[in-house]
Every structure is written in structure tokens, then in C-alpha cells.
Scaffold this motif. Structure first.
Motif, mmCIF file in Angstrom:
data_model
loop_
_atom_site.group_PDB
_atom_site.id
_atom_site.type_symbol
_atom_site.label_atom_id
_atom_site.label_comp_id
_atom_site.label_asym_id
_atom_site.label_seq_id
_atom_site.Cartn_x
_atom_site.Cartn_y
_atom_site.Cartn_z
ATOM 1 N N LEU A 164 0.828 -1.216 0.000
ATOM 2 C CA LEU A 164 0.000 0.000 0.000
ATOM 3 C C LEU A 164 0.857 1.257 0.000
ATOM 4 C CD1 LEU A 164 -2.707 -0.896 2.688
ATOM 5 C CD2 LEU A 164 -3.011 -0.892 0.193
ATOM 6 N N LYS A 165 0.324 2.314 -0.622
ATOM 7 C CA LYS A 165 0.909 3.638 -0.405
ATOM 8 C C LYS A 165 0.259 4.214 0.850
ATOM 9 C CE LYS A 165 -2.158 5.818 -3.838
ATOM 10 N NZ LYS A 165 -2.224 6.630 -5.051
ATOM 11 N N GLN A 166 0.935 5.163 1.515
ATOM 12 C CA GLN A 166 0.467 5.678 2.809
ATOM 13 C C GLN A 166 -0.958 6.229 2.719
ATOM 14 O OE1 GLN A 166 1.565 5.253 5.786
ATOM 15 N NE2 GLN A 166 0.052 6.578 6.774
ATOM 16 N N GLU A 167 -1.244 6.925 1.616
ATOM 17 C CA GLU A 167 -2.579 7.498 1.423
ATOM 18 C C GLU A 167 -3.657 6.408 1.508
ATOM 19 O OE1 GLU A 167 -2.670 9.444 -2.394
ATOM 20 O OE2 GLU A 167 -4.877 9.483 -2.399
ATOM 21 N N ASP A 168 -3.364 5.245 0.910
ATOM 22 C CA ASP A 168 -4.342 4.142 0.928
ATOM 23 C C ASP A 168 -4.401 3.469 2.299
ATOM 24 O OD1 ASP A 168 -5.123 4.660 -1.644
ATOM 25 O OD2 ASP A 168 -3.877 3.100 -2.564
ATOM 26 N N VAL A 169 -3.248 3.407 3.019
ATOM 27 C CA VAL A 169 -3.261 2.899 4.405
ATOM 28 C C VAL A 169 -4.273 3.708 5.219
ATOM 29 C CG1 VAL A 169 -1.935 2.724 6.569
ATOM 30 C CG2 VAL A 169 -0.851 2.092 4.387
ATOM 31 N N GLU A 170 -4.230 5.015 5.044
ATOM 32 C CA GLU A 170 -5.102 5.886 5.842
ATOM 33 C C GLU A 170 -6.563 5.763 5.426
ATOM 34 O OE1 GLU A 170 -3.498 9.757 6.712
ATOM 35 O OE2 GLU A 170 -1.432 9.008 6.663
ATOM 36 N N LYS A 200 -11.711 0.754 8.319
ATOM 37 C CA LYS A 200 -12.174 2.144 8.354
ATOM 38 C C LYS A 200 -12.550 2.689 6.978
ATOM 39 C CE LYS A 200 -11.684 2.851 12.806
ATOM 40 N NZ LYS A 200 -10.504 3.438 13.438
ATOM 41 N N GLY A 201 -12.505 1.833 5.954
ATOM 42 C CA GLY A 201 -12.851 2.350 4.633
ATOM 43 C C GLY A 201 -12.527 1.367 3.539
#
Lengths: 213, 213
Positions: free
Chosen positions: B40-46, B131-132
Motif C-alpha cells: 500500500l501507499k500511505q494514502e491508501d493505508v489511511e 475504516k474504509g
């Protein structure tokens, strides 16, 4: 510079190798991909589907076999299940469940690699049908790759029943599969049988051609 | 009887073949079996785990990578799902889902065979976290087999980054796998990476040894 005796020796080796190469016929074999499936004896058909029940034909397969309309759920020792496993007809003398090594892992079953019918000491498995359940003490295997051929095919390739060969497939993934058993019978048509793991790992689709090397 | 010019020609061929054979070092390579996983890229982790969320380390892997404690459910175009797919850290520049061809069939995803990171035009896939959910327009691949090695390993075998080799495994199933890409980097330790289909089809277990042929 080479000695003339060396030249002579090397030349002999080369001629021998060339003759061997001529003998090895590169035979093309269509490939059939076997999904997980079940063979049942009539007694077990009745335990799963009810007294007097007969399997019904959905689709003709090779060598007098057919896919039945009937399916079962199989359950391994870890109580994990795989649903809708196809039954093949006609009924046999012994019930047998053929799964892939991936399925074996999913089910938690220690299924040995065996030729069809070689069930002694193979893995236990439970089968559940609409009218009952059975527990096979043995009968669950991962089917070993093999090639069905007629006596005429065998004669043409110089192979005989029980021989082991290697088979090559050429595609994006590309592989050679060893330990492929030759099975010869008048009722067979020429076809190599592999399971879904082998097909997926080697990017082989139903009807692709492999070569005996 | 052969002409002397033929003998000379054959002798040259043989000497050339013998020299080639000397160059081809049969190198033993430990095999690592990659189960389906997610980068994952960090944006997708979040998006999946919540704002500011950081992946947490469960187990060290090769080359600075690690298995995270976090998992996702992946869903293909046929709306079929595979649950509990492991995420690997650290985060990357692009999110990527690596599945087996068996998984691709289960999910109904037309995932192409690709080397890691080569995502252009690869398959779409949905990921669901606690969470998403995210929908990757591309990023789902079947990982192509490859061998990681250090520059020293490469020098020892006469191979270089990007070379394609064949690899042999000897066991009850036995196979040669072609189209194995050599990847050379200081951070790598010598290991061949295959997926679970390849491991199951060739009866290879984590840590078994294969030979570059």
C-alpha cells in the motif's frame, strides 16, 4: 589442437547423440485440466442422495466418464469445507475425492500424490449430500499427472503403459513437468491430465498442447 | 563414412558446446513461497485504517520488507471476496495486490502476469479495511517468478539483472520452471520467489532448494 583419437571419439559421441535425438519423437498432446471432483460407489451415492438414487448425466467426458448433475460439500479434519464439488459418473468400486494441493491446504487434509484408484493409506475426508453424510477413512488424494493414450498412440511414440515421461509447455510462464505417467487403454483418447494448480502455475488452459520431450 | 570437413565442423560444435557447459554453473537457490499479499501507499493505508494510521510490523522478511499485522479483504469484479489478505510494509509509491492465478479465478479478476511494480494496465480490484474501502483502477497482478540475488551472486554465476533463466526442482512431482527473471540488488539475499500455485504444482515448500540450469 586435438589428437586424432580424440576427434574420432568425439565424432562417435556426436553421431550417437544425433541418432538418439532422431528416436525421441516429440509428440503433441492436448491437455485436459481436472478440477476437484468426486467418484462414488453406488452405496455412497445412496447414503448422500437417498435410497435407490442414481447419478444423472450432465456432460460426457473422456473414456466413458461423465460429469453428473450432482455435487457434494467436502469437509476436512480442520472442519473447513469446500462446497459444490462435482461428482463424476459412472459409479466405481470405491469412493474417491480428487483435490488440488491448494484445496488440501484449505481443507487441512494431508492428501498424498497418487494415481487415480491407488487409495491405500490416503487421507480421510467427509462428504455431505442433501440426504446424508459419509466419512471416508481413506480416499482423498491429489491426482498425479498422467497421459491417457491408445495402444496405437503408444506404438507411435515407442512408449508403454506405466512409463514416466517429461512434458514441455511453451507460453508466457513456460515449464517442463516431470513424472508424467503413461496410461494406455483402448477406451482412452490422447490427453494429458493435470490439476488446477498445475494449470495455473504453468498458464495452461483446457485444450492447450504440451509436448512429450 | 564422414568427410573430413564434416568431422572438423562437428568437432568445432562439440568443443563449443563443452565450453558453454563449463560456463553454465548449476547454482542452488533457496525458494520462498509468496502467498497473496498487498503493498500500500500511505494514502491508501489511511483510507483503509483511518487518518494518520501507520502499518505495524509483525515479522521481518527479506530485503527490508516485513509482514504487517494489518490485513484487508479484497473483492473482484464478480463481487467475490478473499478475506484476511496480509499487507506487507513498508509503504510504497503505488498500491499493488499480488494474487495467484487460482485466486484470480476465484475473484473473477483478469490479473496479468507481471513483475512487481509493473502495474500499467493491470487489473482493477477493491480493498476493504476496518475504516474504509478503496477501488484500484489498476494494481492487481499475478507475480512473475524471479530470483533475487546480490551483485556477488550474479558475478559468481555470470548472470546479470534482467536475465531470464530456467530453474529445476527435483521431487515427487518434479518440474523445470522457465522465464525466471534475475533481479540483482545489494539489499537482496539469494532467494527464488514463486507463488502458491507454482509451489503446489511443483510440490515445493518454503526453503526447498531449486537449481538454475
Amino acid at each position: 589442437m586435438l589428437e586424432s583419437t580424440e576427434v574420432e571419439y568425439i565424432t562417435k559421441l556426436v553421431i550417437s547423440a544425433m541418432n538418439d535425438a532422431k528416436d525421441a519423437k516429440k509428440m503433441a498432446v492436448p491437455v485436459g485440466v481436472s478440477a476437484r471432483h468426486i467418484h462414488l460407489k453406488q452405496e455412497d451415492v445412496e447414503k448422500l442422495f437417498g435410497p435407490g438414487y442414481q447419478l444423472t448425466k450432465k456432460k460426457e467426458l473422456m473414456g466413458g466418464q461423465w460429469a453428473a448433475n450432482e455435487q457434494c460439500t467436502i469437509v476436512g479434519l480442520k472442519l473447513r469445507a469446500i462446497e459444490n464439488v462435482r461428482i463424476l459418473g459412472p459409479v466405481r468400486k470405491a469412493s474417491q475425492v480428487e483435490i488440488s494441493a491448494t484445496d488440501a491446504r484449505t481443507l487441512g487434509v494431508n492428501a498424498p500424490l497418487r494415481q487415480s484408484g491407488d487409495l491405500k493409506g490416503s487421507a480421510p475426508i467427509a462428504l455431505v449430500g442433501p440426504k446424508g453424510a459419509i466419512y471416508l477413512e481413506e480416499g482423498c488424494i491429489v491426482a498425479a499427472r498422467h497421459i491417457h493414450m491408445t495402444p496405437a498412440d503408444a506404438a507411435a511414440t515407442g512408449l508403454k503403459d506405466g512409463d514416466m515421461v517429461s512434458v514441455r509447455v511453451e507460453n508466457e510462464r513456460g515449464a517442463s513437468l516431470d513424472q508424467v505417467k503413461i496410461r494406455v487403454d483402448e477406451s482412452f483418447s490422447l490427453e494429458m491430465h493435470i490439476d488446477t494448480d498445475e494449470a495455473n502455475a504453468c498458464q495452461i488452459r483446457q485444450g492447450d498442447v504440451a509436448y512429450i520431450v
